[in-house]
Design a protein around this motif. Structure first.
Motif, PDB file in Angstrom:
ATOM      1  N   MET A 187      38.482  36.287  21.211  1.00 28.49           N
ATOM      2  CA  MET A 187      38.309  37.633  20.418  1.00 28.49           C
ATOM      3  C   MET A 187      37.268  38.355  20.769  1.00 28.49           C
ATOM      4  N   GLU A 188      36.070  37.629  21.054  1.00 30.07           N
ATOM      5  CA  GLU A 188      34.776  38.151  21.522  1.00 30.07           C
ATOM      6  C   GLU A 188      35.178  38.952  22.949  1.00 30.07           C
ATOM      7  N   LYS A 189      35.853  38.090  23.984  1.00 30.43           N
ATOM      8  CA  LYS A 189      36.140  38.914  24.884  1.00 30.43           C
ATOM      9  C   LYS A 189      36.997  40.152  24.916  1.00 30.43           C
ATOM     10  N   CYS A 190      37.915  40.218  23.985  1.00 30.40           N
ATOM     11  CA  CYS A 190      38.642  41.518  23.620  1.00 30.40           C
ATOM     12  C   CYS A 190      37.415  42.668  23.190  1.00 30.40           C
ATOM     13  N   GLU A 191      36.340  42.268  22.557  1.00 30.90           N
ATOM     14  CA  GLU A 191      35.587  43.089  22.111  1.00 30.90           C
ATOM     15  C   GLU A 191      34.583  43.653  23.234  1.00 30.90           C
ATOM     16  N   LEU A 192      34.605  42.755  24.139  1.00 27.29           N
ATOM     17  CA  LEU A 192      33.800  43.142  25.414  1.00 27.29           C
ATOM     18  C   LEU A 192      34.672  44.082  26.294  1.00 27.29           C
ATOM     19  N   LEU A 193      35.905  44.058  26.340  1.00 27.79           N
ATOM     20  CA  LEU A 193      37.016  44.695  26.825  1.00 27.79           C
ATOM     21  C   LEU A 193      36.850  46.135  26.179  1.00 27.79           C
ATOM     22  N   PHE A 194      36.970  46.109  25.071  1.00 31.51           N
ATOM     23  CA  PHE A 194      37.028  47.203  24.202  1.00 31.51           C
ATOM     24  C   PHE A 194      35.599  48.361  24.533  1.00 31.51           C
ATOM     25  N   ARG A 195      34.561  47.550  24.626  1.00 36.78           N
ATOM     26  CA  ARG A 195      33.085  48.378  24.997  1.00 36.78           C
ATOM     27  C   ARG A 195      33.234  48.575  26.291  1.00 36.78           C
ATOM     28  N   HIS A 196      33.662  48.037  27.060  1.00 33.87           N
ATOM     29  CA  HIS A 196      33.590  48.281  28.439  1.00 33.87           C
ATOM     30  C   HIS A 196      34.515  49.651  28.640  1.00 33.87           C
ATOM     31  N   CYS A 197      35.627  49.806  28.068  1.00 29.29           N
ATOM     32  CA  CYS A 197      36.387  50.929  28.211  1.00 29.29           C
ATOM     33  C   CYS A 197      36.021  51.899  27.566  1.00 29.29           C
ATOM     34  N   SER A 198      35.049  51.629  26.603  1.00 27.33           N
ATOM     35  CA  SER A 198      34.421  52.919  25.733  1.00 27.33           C
ATOM     36  C   SER A 198      32.933  53.354  26.173  1.00 27.33           C
ATOM     37  N   GLU A 199      32.425  52.532  27.181  1.00 25.11           N
ATOM     38  CA  GLU A 199      31.055  52.924  27.645  1.00 25.11           C
ATOM     39  C   GLU A 199      31.108  53.113  29.066  1.00 25.11           C
ATOM     40  N   SER A 200      31.828  52.645  29.769  1.00 22.29           N
ATOM     41  CA  SER A 200      31.829  52.735  31.459  1.00 22.29           C
ATOM     42  C   SER A 200      32.097  53.957  31.758  1.00 22.29           C
ATOM     43  N   SER A 201      31.961  54.474  33.158  1.00 24.42           N
ATOM     44  CA  SER A 201      32.258  55.591  33.906  1.00 24.42           C
ATOM     45  C   SER A 201      33.701  55.657  33.893  1.00 24.42           C
ATOM     46  N   LYS A 202      34.145  56.995  33.599  1.00 22.44           N
ATOM     47  CA  LYS A 202      35.782  57.218  33.584  1.00 22.44           C
ATOM     48  C   LYS A 202      36.294  56.993  35.049  1.00 22.44           C
ATOM     49  N   LEU A 203      35.491  57.568  36.093  1.00 19.20           N
ATOM     50  CA  LEU A 203      35.987  57.386  37.350  1.00 19.20           C
ATOM     51  C   LEU A 203      36.040  55.962  37.704  1.00 19.20           C
ATOM     52  N   TYR A 204      35.099  54.974  37.447  1.00 15.54           N
ATOM     53  CA  TYR A 204      35.154  53.686  37.655  1.00 15.54           C
ATOM     54  C   TYR A 204      36.038  52.959  37.094  1.00 15.54           C
ATOM     55  N   LEU A 205      36.408  53.184  35.765  1.00 13.71           N
ATOM     56  CA  LEU A 205      37.401  52.759  35.097  1.00 13.71           C
ATOM     57  C   LEU A 205      38.665  52.838  35.656  1.00 13.71           C
ATOM     58  N   ALA A 206      38.991  54.273  36.124  1.00 11.67           N
ATOM     59  CA  ALA A 206      40.267  54.664  36.892  1.00 11.67           C
ATOM     60  C   ALA A 206      40.585  53.792  37.888  1.00 11.67           C
ATOM     61  N   ILE A 207      39.554  53.531  38.972  1.00 10.45           N
ATOM     62  CA  ILE A 207      39.882  52.492  40.064  1.00 10.45           C
ATOM     63  C   ILE A 207      40.237  50.963  39.608  1.00 10.45           C
ATOM     64  N   SER A 208      39.701  50.748  38.235  1.00 10.20           N
ATOM     65  CA  SER A 208      39.620  49.195  37.976  1.00 10.20           C
ATOM     66  C   SER A 208      41.017  49.131  37.151  1.00 10.20           C
ATOM     67  N   GLY A 209      42.281  49.921  37.339  1.00 11.34           N
ATOM     68  CA  GLY A 209      43.286  49.749  36.268  1.00 11.34           C
ATOM     69  C   GLY A 209      43.827  48.540  36.621  1.00 11.34           C
ATOM     70  N   GLU A 210      44.167  48.234  37.853  1.00  6.92           N
ATOM     71  CA  GLU A 210      44.799  46.738  38.250  1.00  6.92           C
ATOM     72  C   GLU A 210      44.044  45.499  37.542  1.00  6.92           C
ATOM     73  N   LYS A 211      42.793  45.816  37.765  1.00 12.02           N
ATOM     74  CA  LYS A 211      41.935  44.514  37.078  1.00 12.02           C
ATOM     75  C   LYS A 211      41.729  44.412  35.746  1.00 12.02           C
ATOM     76  N   ILE A 212      41.899  45.711  35.165  1.00 14.90           N
ATOM     77  CA  ILE A 212      41.966  45.825  33.657  1.00 14.90           C
ATOM     78  C   ILE A 212      43.184  44.815  33.028  1.00 14.90           C
ATOM     79  N   ILE A 213      44.516  45.368  33.980  1.00 12.76           N
ATOM     80  CA  ILE A 213      45.591  44.978  33.363  1.00 12.76           C
ATOM     81  C   ILE A 213      45.518  43.365  33.475  1.00 12.76           C
ATOM     82  N   LEU A 214      45.134  42.941  34.644  1.00  7.20           N
ATOM     83  CA  LEU A 214      45.025  41.421  34.683  1.00  7.20           C
ATOM     84  C   LEU A 214      44.051  40.868  33.852  1.00  7.20           C
ATOM     85  N   ARG A 215      43.048  41.424  33.294  1.00  8.94           N
ATOM     86  CA  ARG A 215      42.022  41.000  32.609  1.00  8.94           C
ATOM     87  C   ARG A 215      42.801  40.821  31.018  1.00  8.94           C
TER      88      ARG A 215
END
Length: 601
Positions: free
Chosen positions: A61-89
């Protein structure tokens, strides 16, 4: 331990910059687990395996929190190219959650075990998808990275097209959004240092793109060479290693049984309905089916509702009686509301206009109340509201200065959400009327006027007019009123995203001070809006730093950095860092130097 879990997961879809669909699915799972977490902890067996399973569940559940924070604070451009990685995560997180719950299921009493089993079944049914716009942006950016274009001081068409395409898909188009994206990229760069050379290279390249092509002044200069956005997508080939990844997507069924079940409890007879083929487009087909379904064996609600379609052929007295009867009937029979058709909106508005011309106050009251019922039902059922007749805003402006002013403002509040009416609002004089309302200290409609302005300020073209008309100066007093400050600070936040607004904030004495006071006295949402305003103004006007320091806002920022919401803490820390930084002229010189250095990677 459970208090940490239950308190941490408060992110909503609006805080996730990218990958909101995947985060929302994870959030649903976490909410289900949180509801039984206390019971699991209380019922855990006093054995090593039980404690280990519970601790593992907490870590997941703490990993979920880290995922939420990552998708809230990170760069939009970098998040966009990380789509496959986010799905796997997300898939890995779900597998771990399922494993932990399955272990605990065998260690608790049957009633709780049944609840755990339901959650496990739900987790197994979840399918993670990428938002199509975000997926497209990610693929274009990956293709651009694959070309390994060298940095240059000259504009390159491939870069320009790809960046504009991705920026539009990811909503990095306003000056404030561009500032936030630069800041997000620099934050990521400061964290990785030299630990990940590949990621560092990608982030430096994205920073180079934003600095080079992200200036709003250049957007208009490049419109003539942007071309069709589809050409951009087709011309950039996706790297081979990303072509073989197949994501599960939600599919719709065109079978009669599945359509019938989707209608819930209406129990419509659809045996003879002709289902539109997929060649006609799924959305158009479903809309046609919905319209046809209104004529099937629904429960009748009396003849008066259907007479609205032929209202204009009736004598005025009969029309007046029909409108009043329908209004009263709908008030008494809430079950009738789902059968309201959007086609009734236009006849009722036409009736309202005629009632105003005739000076029939009673008919106006009945008409506007019925119109409100229909518009609210359209909104609550998420039905596309049909465009009202041309000139509707000019007519509505007449109602605003009459005995039905309050109801007319409610109608305007519903319509003001739609971009369709922005031009009419400008030429109708409604903005001037709203300005007069907020300038009048004796007005009874301050609350409604601010809600309308909140919607209007979200449209950039209307926000420009509000700035030129001097709304900022007249809105400042409402920051000190407990019941009105929320809408007021939201309006000011929308306005401050426009470059010309910054001067008005600085020039109006006490404006920034009043905004700063909300950091101490405002609600959580108001504090967050105030922080966004101050950060935006800091980047736009050099003198803002001195104002913030003089007005003692620093103490409020320090308090929020430790006691505010998750979003409030982050922004407070950021603004404190800016206020404690080197003077603006040195900072700007360093920033330009860093940007130049970053482009050479």
């Amino acid at each position: 331990m459970q208090s940490v879990v239950l308190a941490e997961h408060q992110y909503t879809t609006c805080t996730w910059k990218v990958h909101g669909l995947a985060c929302l699915e994870i959030k649903k799972i976490i909410e289900k687990i949180s509801k039984i977490f206390t019971a699991l902890e209380s019922a855990r067996p006093r054995c090593k395996s039980g404690l280990q399973a519970l601790c593992s569940l907490l870590k997941c559940m703490e990993k979920c929190e880290l995922l939420f924070r990552h998708c809230s604070e990170s760069s939009k451009l970098y998040l966009a190219i990380s789509g496959e990685k986010i799905i796997l995560r997300c898939e890995r997180i779900c597998y771990s959650l399922e494993l932990c719950l399955s272990k605990l299921q065998d260690m608790v009493e049957p009633k709780l075990a049944a609840k755990v089993s339901q959650i496990v079944d739900y987790i197994r049914s979840v399918v993670f998808t990428l938002d199509p716009s975000e997926d497209e942006a990610g693929r274009v950016l990956l293709a651009l990275l694959h070309q390994d274009i060298k940095a240059s001081k000259f504009a390159k068409l491939e870069e320009l097209k790809a960046f504009n395409f991705a920026a539009s898909r990811l909503h990095i188009t306003s000056p404030l959004a561009i500032v936030i994206e630069k800041r997000s990229i620099r934050k990521l760069l400061s964290k990785i240092l030299d630990t990940d050379p590949v990621k560092k290279k990608i982030l430096n390249y994205f920073l180079y793109l934003v600095l080079k092509y992200g200036k709003p002044t250049k957007q208009q200069d490049t419109e003539s060479i942007e071309g069709d956005e589809d050409d951009v997508f087709d011309s950039l080939e996706t790297p081979l290693k990303f072509k073989n990844r197949h994501l599960s997507v939600l599919s719709s069924s065109s079978s009669v049984p599945s359509f019938n079940s989707s209608l819930g409890d209406l129990n419509l007879q659809v045996d003879n309905v002709s289902i539109i083929s997929s060649d006609a487009g799924s959305e158009d087909g479903f809309d046609m089916i919905q319209e046809k379904s209104k004529g099937f064996s629904c429960i009748p609600i009396g003849p008066n509702l259907f007479i609205l379609g032929n209202l204009s052929v009736l004598p005025w007295a009969a029309r007046r009686k029909a409108i009043e009867d329908v209004k009263n009937e709908l008030k008494c029979d809430q079950e009738s509301h789902p059968f309201i058709s959007t086609s009734y909106v236009n006849p009722v508005f036409k009736f309202l206009k005629e009632a105003h011309q005739l000076g029939d106050s009673g008919a106006k009251r009945h008409g506007v109340e019925l119109l409100l019922m229909f518009l609210k039902e359209c909104r609550s059922s998420k039905t596309d509201m049909p465009p009202l007749p041309k000139g509707v805003m000019s007519d509505l402006s007449l109602f605003l200065d009459s005995e039905i002013a309050e109801e007319a403002l409610l109608v305007l509040q519903l319509l003001s959400c739609q971009q369709h009416y922005t031009h009419e609002i400008v030429i109708s004089g409604i903005l001037l009327f709203l300005l007069q309302v907020i300038q009048d200290p004796k007005s009874k409609h301050h609350n409604m006027a601010l809600k309308v302005l909140c919607n209007l300020s979200a449209h950039q073209d209307l926000a420009h007019h509000m700035i030129y008309l001097g709304f900022i100066q007249d809105l400042v007093p409402f920051l000190d009123e407990l019941l009105l400050s929320g809408d007021c600070v939201k309006i000011l936040q929308n306005l401050c995203a426009i470059e010309e607004a910054a001067a008005h904030f600085v020039e109006n004495e006490g404006c920034i001070t009043s905004i700063g006071e909300l950091l101490e006295l405002g609600k959580v949402e108001e504090q967050e809006h105030a922080l966004e305003i101050l950060i935006s103004l800091y980047y736009q006007r050099e003198e803002v730093r001195e104002i913030l320091m003089q007005d003692g806002i620093v103490s409020s920022l320090v308090h929020l950095s430790g006691n505010g919401s998750c979003k409030g803490k982050l922004m407070s820390v950021e603004l404190l860092g800016l206020l404690n930084s080197v003077p603006d002229d040195c900072s700007q010189a360093c920033s330009l130097s860093d940007a130049s250095q970053s482009a050479k990677w």
